[in-house]
Write a protein that holds these residues in place. Structure first.
Motif, PDB file in Angstrom:
ATOM      1  N   ALA A   1     -45.403 -31.854   9.327  1.00  0.00           N
ATOM      2  CA  ALA A   1     -45.207 -31.020  10.514  1.00  0.00           C
ATOM      3  C   ALA A   1     -44.820 -29.604  10.121  1.00  0.00           C
ATOM      4  O   ALA A   1     -45.281 -28.637  10.720  1.00  0.00           O
ATOM      5  N   SER A   2     -43.989 -29.479   9.107  1.00  0.00           N
ATOM      6  CA  SER A   2     -43.546 -28.165   8.647  1.00  0.00           C
ATOM      7  C   SER A   2     -44.714 -27.301   8.197  1.00  0.00           C
ATOM      8  O   SER A   2     -44.738 -26.100   8.446  1.00  0.00           O
ATOM      9  N   LYS A   3     -45.676 -27.908   7.559  1.00  0.00           N
ATOM     10  CA  LYS A   3     -46.836 -27.164   7.067  1.00  0.00           C
ATOM     11  C   LYS A   3     -47.729 -26.679   8.224  1.00  0.00           C
ATOM     12  O   LYS A   3     -48.446 -25.699   8.088  1.00  0.00           O
ATOM     13  N   HIS A   4     -47.702 -27.376   9.361  1.00  0.00           N
ATOM     14  CA  HIS A   4     -48.563 -27.031  10.495  1.00  0.00           C
ATOM     15  C   HIS A   4     -47.891 -26.122  11.515  1.00  0.00           C
ATOM     16  O   HIS A   4     -48.578 -25.534  12.349  1.00  0.00           O
ATOM     17  N   LEU A   5     -46.571 -25.991  11.467  1.00  0.00           N
ATOM     18  CA  LEU A   5     -45.869 -25.192  12.463  1.00  0.00           C
ATOM     19  C   LEU A   5     -46.392 -23.759  12.564  1.00  0.00           C
ATOM     20  O   LEU A   5     -46.666 -23.291  13.680  1.00  0.00           O
ATOM     21  N   PRO A   6     -46.565 -23.018  11.465  1.00  0.00           N
ATOM     22  CA  PRO A   6     -47.059 -21.638  11.610  1.00  0.00           C
ATOM     23  C   PRO A   6     -48.418 -21.558  12.316  1.00  0.00           C
ATOM     24  O   PRO A   6     -48.635 -20.677  13.157  1.00  0.00           O
ATOM     25  N   GLU A   7     -49.307 -22.488  12.009  1.00  0.00           N
ATOM     26  CA  GLU A   7     -50.634 -22.499  12.646  1.00  0.00           C
ATOM     27  C   GLU A   7     -50.509 -22.752  14.149  1.00  0.00           C
ATOM     28  O   GLU A   7     -51.136 -22.066  14.963  1.00  0.00           O
ATOM     29  N   TYR A   8     -49.690 -23.720  14.530  1.00  0.00           N
ATOM     30  CA  TYR A   8     -49.510 -24.027  15.946  1.00  0.00           C
ATOM     31  C   TYR A   8     -48.830 -22.877  16.678  1.00  0.00           C
ATOM     32  O   TYR A   8     -49.173 -22.570  17.815  1.00  0.00           O
ATOM     33  N   LEU A   9     -47.887 -22.234  16.025  1.00  0.00           N
ATOM     34  CA  LEU A   9     -47.195 -21.098  16.624  1.00  0.00           C
ATOM     35  C   LEU A   9     -48.167 -19.937  16.863  1.00  0.00           C
ATOM     36  O   LEU A   9     -48.172 -19.326  17.927  1.00  0.00           O
ATOM     37  N   PHE A  10     -49.023 -19.670  15.889  1.00  0.00           N
ATOM     38  CA  PHE A  10     -50.010 -18.605  16.036  1.00  0.00           C
ATOM     39  C   PHE A  10     -51.001 -18.937  17.152  1.00  0.00           C
ATOM     40  O   PHE A  10     -51.350 -18.072  17.961  1.00  0.00           O
ATOM     41  N   THR A  11     -51.447 -20.179  17.223  1.00  0.00           N
ATOM     42  CA  THR A  11     -52.377 -20.594  18.279  1.00  0.00           C
ATOM     43  C   THR A  11     -51.734 -20.438  19.653  1.00  0.00           C
ATOM     44  O   THR A  11     -52.371 -19.930  20.585  1.00  0.00           O
ATOM     45  N   ALA A  12     -50.477 -20.851  19.787  1.00  0.00           N
ATOM     46  CA  ALA A  12     -49.772 -20.701  21.068  1.00  0.00           C
ATOM     47  C   ALA A  12     -49.629 -19.232  21.428  1.00  0.00           C
ATOM     48  O   ALA A  12     -49.778 -18.845  22.591  1.00  0.00           O
ATOM     49  N   TYR A  13     -49.369 -18.401  20.429  1.00  0.00           N
ATOM     50  CA  TYR A  13     -49.243 -16.958  20.653  1.00  0.00           C
ATOM     51  C   TYR A  13     -50.570 -16.377  21.162  1.00  0.00           C
ATOM     52  O   TYR A  13     -50.598 -15.594  22.111  1.00  0.00           O
ATOM     53  N   MET A  14     -51.667 -16.757  20.533  1.00  0.00           N
ATOM     54  CA  MET A  14     -52.980 -16.240  20.919  1.00  0.00           C
ATOM     55  C   MET A  14     -53.383 -16.710  22.318  1.00  0.00           C
ATOM     56  O   MET A  14     -54.134 -16.025  23.010  1.00  0.00           O
TER      57      MET A  14
ATOM     58  N   ILE B   1     -36.730 -24.670   6.639  1.00  0.00           N
ATOM     59  CA  ILE B   1     -36.029 -24.114   7.793  1.00  0.00           C
ATOM     60  C   ILE B   1     -36.839 -22.959   8.384  1.00  0.00           C
ATOM     61  O   ILE B   1     -37.290 -22.080   7.662  1.00  0.00           O
ATOM     62  N   TYR B   2     -36.995 -22.984   9.702  1.00  0.00           N
ATOM     63  CA  TYR B   2     -37.676 -21.922  10.433  1.00  0.00           C
ATOM     64  C   TYR B   2     -36.731 -21.364  11.489  1.00  0.00           C
ATOM     65  O   TYR B   2     -36.196 -22.115  12.311  1.00  0.00           O
ATOM     66  N   TYR B   3     -36.528 -20.059  11.485  1.00  0.00           N
ATOM     67  CA  TYR B   3     -35.830 -19.372  12.563  1.00  0.00           C
ATOM     68  C   TYR B   3     -36.888 -18.634  13.370  1.00  0.00           C
ATOM     69  O   TYR B   3     -37.696 -17.894  12.810  1.00  0.00           O
ATOM     70  N   LEU B   4     -36.867 -18.819  14.680  1.00  0.00           N
ATOM     71  CA  LEU B   4     -37.810 -18.149  15.567  1.00  0.00           C
ATOM     72  C   LEU B   4     -37.072 -17.079  16.361  1.00  0.00           C
ATOM     73  O   LEU B   4     -36.021 -17.357  16.952  1.00  0.00           O
ATOM     74  N   SER B   5     -37.618 -15.860  16.339  1.00  0.00           N
ATOM     75  CA  SER B   5     -37.017 -14.754  17.087  1.00  0.00           C
ATOM     76  C   SER B   5     -37.085 -15.064  18.580  1.00  0.00           C
ATOM     77  O   SER B   5     -37.857 -15.924  19.014  1.00  0.00           O
ATOM     78  N   PRO B   6     -36.288 -14.350  19.381  1.00  0.00           N
ATOM     79  CA  PRO B   6     -36.375 -14.566  20.832  1.00  0.00           C
ATOM     80  C   PRO B   6     -37.793 -14.383  21.370  1.00  0.00           C
ATOM     81  O   PRO B   6     -38.230 -15.136  22.236  1.00  0.00           O
ATOM     82  N   GLU B   7     -38.517 -13.410  20.828  1.00  0.00           N
ATOM     83  CA  GLU B   7     -39.897 -13.175  21.275  1.00  0.00           C
ATOM     84  C   GLU B   7     -40.808 -14.342  20.911  1.00  0.00           C
ATOM     85  O   GLU B   7     -41.702 -14.702  21.679  1.00  0.00           O
ATOM     86  N   ALA B   8     -40.609 -14.941  19.755  1.00  0.00           N
ATOM     87  CA  ALA B   8     -41.405 -16.100  19.350  1.00  0.00           C
ATOM     88  C   ALA B   8     -40.982 -17.361  20.092  1.00  0.00           C
ATOM     89  O   ALA B   8     -41.795 -18.252  20.332  1.00  0.00           O
ATOM     90  N   SER B   9     -39.726 -17.426  20.477  1.00  0.00           N
ATOM     91  CA  SER B   9     -39.202 -18.627  21.132  1.00  0.00           C
ATOM     92  C   SER B   9     -39.742 -18.843  22.536  1.00  0.00           C
ATOM     93  O   SER B   9     -39.717 -19.963  23.033  1.00  0.00           O
ATOM     94  N   VAL B  10     -40.218 -17.796  23.184  1.00  0.00           N
ATOM     95  CA  VAL B  10     -40.726 -17.953  24.550  1.00  0.00           C
ATOM     96  C   VAL B  10     -42.232 -18.214  24.595  1.00  0.00           C
ATOM     97  O   VAL B  10     -42.802 -18.360  25.666  1.00  0.00           O
ATOM     98  N   ILE B  11     -42.868 -18.311  23.457  1.00  0.00           N
ATOM     99  CA  ILE B  11     -44.317 -18.502  23.403  1.00  0.00           C
ATOM    100  C   ILE B  11     -44.739 -19.850  23.980  1.00  0.00           C
ATOM    101  O   ILE B  11     -45.675 -19.939  24.756  1.00  0.00           O
ATOM    102  N   SER B  12     -44.048 -20.930  23.602  1.00  0.00           N
ATOM    103  CA  SER B  12     -44.475 -22.248  24.045  1.00  0.00           C
ATOM    104  C   SER B  12     -43.299 -23.221  24.094  1.00  0.00           C
ATOM    105  O   SER B  12     -42.789 -23.638  23.058  1.00  0.00           O
TER     106      SER B  12
END
Length: 95
Positions: free
Chosen positions: A24-37, A58-69
């Protein structure tokens, strides 16, 4: 109970001793980018910070990234932080 994102820092921690967590950790950045797009609202300065330790990813998500999905944060078990984390030593990634 569904996770409802608010503009605040969030953290997601994956344990290296759990194979499913590491996958799951390896896929998180891809899913985050897809949700952003796919987000209908323009977001600027959305970023996350990542660090691997001997036992965790460990991943910290900024407030702007946290509201994406909300679904993404809920799926990965994100924890809301009350204060901005110390991200010294973490790799910064803009989405």
């Amino acid at each position: 109970m569904a996770f409802n994102p608010i503009p605040a820092w969030n953290v997601i921690v994956f344990e290296k001793t759990n194979e499913a967590h590491m996958i799951a950790s390896k896929h998180l950045p891809e899913y985050l980018f897809t949700a952003y797009m796919n987000n209908p609202f323009p977001l600027s300065n959305a970023r996350y910070y990542h660090k691997q330790t001997d036992t965790q990813s460990i991943y910290y998500l900024s407030p702007e990234a946290s509201v994406i999905s909300a679904d993404l944060l809920n799926m990965y078990g994100a924890m809301l932080l009350l204060d901005e984390p110390d991200v010294a030593g973490f790799d910064e990634h803009f989405i």
